[in-house]
Design a protein around this motif. Structure first.
Motif, PDB file in Angstrom:
ATOM      1  N   SER A 245       0.807  -1.214   0.000  1.00  0.00           N
ATOM      2  CA  SER A 245       0.000   0.000   0.000  1.00  0.00           C
ATOM      3  C   SER A 245       0.846   1.273   0.000  1.00  0.00           C
ATOM      4  O   SER A 245       0.280   2.376   0.009  1.00  0.00           O
TER       5      SER A 245
ATOM      6  N   GLY B  57      -9.043  -3.972   1.249  1.00  0.00           N
ATOM      7  CA  GLY B  57      -9.956  -2.840   1.270  1.00  0.00           C
ATOM      8  C   GLY B  57     -11.256  -3.095   0.532  1.00  0.00           C
ATOM      9  O   GLY B  57     -12.250  -2.404   0.758  1.00  0.00           O
ATOM     10  N   GLN B  58     -11.259  -4.066  -0.369  1.00  0.00           N
ATOM     11  CA  GLN B  58     -12.490  -4.498  -1.017  1.00  0.00           C
ATOM     12  C   GLN B  58     -12.448  -6.014  -1.136  1.00  0.00           C
ATOM     13  O   GLN B  58     -11.373  -6.600  -1.123  1.00  0.00           O
TER      14      GLN B  58
ATOM     15  N   HIS C 223     -10.749  -5.559  16.176  1.00  0.00           N
ATOM     16  CA  HIS C 223     -10.873  -4.138  16.501  1.00  0.00           C
ATOM     17  C   HIS C 223     -12.079  -3.882  17.401  1.00  0.00           C
ATOM     18  O   HIS C 223     -12.089  -2.898  18.148  1.00  0.00           O
TER      19      HIS C 223
ATOM     20  N   TYR D 292      -0.369   4.207  15.279  1.00  0.00           N
ATOM     21  CA  TYR D 292      -1.058   4.927  14.208  1.00  0.00           C
ATOM     22  C   TYR D 292      -1.172   6.412  14.546  1.00  0.00           C
ATOM     23  O   TYR D 292      -1.102   6.799  15.715  1.00  0.00           O
TER      24      TYR D 292
ATOM     25  N   ASP E 232      -3.954   8.330  14.347  1.00  0.00           N
ATOM     26  CA  ASP E 232      -5.223   8.701  14.985  1.00  0.00           C
ATOM     27  C   ASP E 232      -5.845   7.580  15.799  1.00  0.00           C
ATOM     28  O   ASP E 232      -6.539   7.837  16.776  1.00  0.00           O
ATOM     29  N   THR E 233      -5.664   6.333  15.378  1.00  0.00           N
ATOM     30  CA  THR E 233      -6.334   5.214  16.023  1.00  0.00           C
ATOM     31  C   THR E 233      -5.309   4.275  16.628  1.00  0.00           C
ATOM     32  O   THR E 233      -4.110   4.493  16.542  1.00  0.00           O
TER      33      THR E 233
ATOM     34  N   ASP F 198      -0.739   1.055   6.120  1.00  0.00           N
ATOM     35  CA  ASP F 198      -1.533   0.440   5.062  1.00  0.00           C
ATOM     36  C   ASP F 198      -2.121   1.518   4.175  1.00  0.00           C
ATOM     37  O   ASP F 198      -1.584   2.623   4.073  1.00  0.00           O
ATOM     38  N   TRP F 199      -3.267   1.221   3.531  1.00  0.00           N
ATOM     39  CA  TRP F 199      -3.871   2.170   2.596  1.00  0.00           C
ATOM     40  C   TRP F 199      -4.715   3.228   3.293  1.00  0.00           C
ATOM     41  O   TRP F 199      -5.216   4.142   2.653  1.00  0.00           O
ATOM     42  N   GLY F 200      -4.882   3.113   4.603  1.00  0.00           N
ATOM     43  CA  GLY F 200      -5.597   4.135   5.356  1.00  0.00           C
ATOM     44  C   GLY F 200      -4.629   5.186   5.901  1.00  0.00           C
ATOM     45  O   GLY F 200      -3.451   5.221   5.550  1.00  0.00           O
ATOM     46  N   ARG F 201      -5.140   6.050   6.770  1.00  0.00           N
ATOM     47  CA  ARG F 201      -4.282   7.073   7.374  1.00  0.00           C
ATOM     48  C   ARG F 201      -3.314   6.369   8.315  1.00  0.00           C
ATOM     49  O   ARG F 201      -3.697   5.825   9.352  1.00  0.00           O
ATOM     50  N   SER F 202      -2.053   6.367   7.971  1.00  0.00           N
ATOM     51  CA  SER F 202      -1.033   5.646   8.731  1.00  0.00           C
ATOM     52  C   SER F 202       0.323   6.261   8.418  1.00  0.00           C
ATOM     53  O   SER F 202       0.434   7.136   7.554  1.00  0.00           O
TER      54      SER F 202
END
Length: 282
Positions: free
Chosen positions: A12, A37-38, A139, A188, A190-191, A217-221
């Protein structure tokens, strides 16, 4: 400073991330197979992905002086999709590959019966192949999921010292440590965890059998979170030896149980199957 990121999804990320990671001290990493992600629609899409983790990504990493390893598995989220479960039958032919240092990510997402089956099956595959297992704790309902995970581990043929329980936090660290498994923390922006909370956990629980990763990964990281944890540790009074233990020696010790770590980078080749990481060539 040398850093081993034990859980990062470089598929990613860009090649610029590899360069920045090397400049920050990263010299080795493990990339676990995961949900993209999908939904995947067939086992064949897993196999192409596995091949990329065994070929293209190690090639990309080598261009920047980083040793790339991977873990392979049917991930918990897609264990619920009957179109994907045939991957379990095909995994043995991938788990014998040199670049595979564990079975993973396995574990729980929604804690369904299908996930129970996939987790137990893949723990058994790890035992049969002499590999560690990287376990994703859910999670949602994280503490309940951790207890359920540990129960399945105890019922398996895989020793706890060959299991890394990942994505932990303050509510789960004591149970994980007391289980005899290794404890992993994803940092991370934010999380999940941040570097200051991680330092507090290290103060309270020590540095034994604890791994810190960016899981980028492909998210905010952020693929540099391992270095930021190292800097936060030093600022908080930990020694350079403490930092080296958490950020290098612990991941080497855990994944070294596979007998497959290759930390010396050979001179990179210019092409992988006829392709380079360049645009237009040089």
């Amino acid at each position: 400073m040398r850093i081993f990121d034990p859980h990062i999804h470089m598929t990613s990320r860009t090649t610029d991330d590899y360069r920045a990671m090397y400049d920050a001290g990263v010299r080795a990493l493990v990339e676990p197979s995961f949900w993209l992600g999908q939904p995947r629609t067939s086992p064949a899409s897993f196999f192409d992905y596995f091949d990329a983790l065994l070929g293209w990504e190690p090639f990309r990493a080598s261009q920047y002086g980083i040793a790339h390893h991977c873990t392979l598995a049917l991930n918990p989220k897609e264990a619920n999709d009957p179109r994907c479960t045939p991957v379990l039958d095909a995994l043995p032919r991938y788990l014998v590959k040199d670049g595979v240092v564990a079975v993973g990510e396995i574990g729980y997402d929604s804690m369904t019966p299908a996930e129970d089956t996939a987790l137990a099956t893949q723990l058994q595959l790890a035992a049969e192949h002499g590999l560690p297992a990287l376990v994703h704790t859910p999670h949602r309902d994280k503490l309940a999921g951790l207890h359920r995970t540990i129960d399945v581990v105890r019922e398996s043929d895989l020793a706890p010292e060959l299991v890394l329980l990942d994505h932990l936090n303050e509510t789960t660290v004591k149970v994980a440590v007391d289980s005899g498994c290794w404890a992993g923390f994803s940092i991370y922006p934010d999380t999940k965890m941040d570097e200051d909370r991680m330092v507090t956990i290290l103060r309270n629980h020590g540095t034994d059998k604890i791994l810190v990763n960016s899981a980028a990964d492909w998210g905010r990281s952020d693929p540099l979170k391992t270095r930021k944890v190292a800097d936060a540790m030093l600022k908080a009074g930990f020694t350079e030896d403490d930092v080296d233990k958490v950020l290098w020696r612990n991941p080497v010790a855990f994944y070294g149980q596979s007998g497959r770590l290759q930390l010396d980078i050979a001179a990179p080749t210019p092409l992988h199957e006829g392709n380079s990481i360049l645009r237009g060539g040089e």
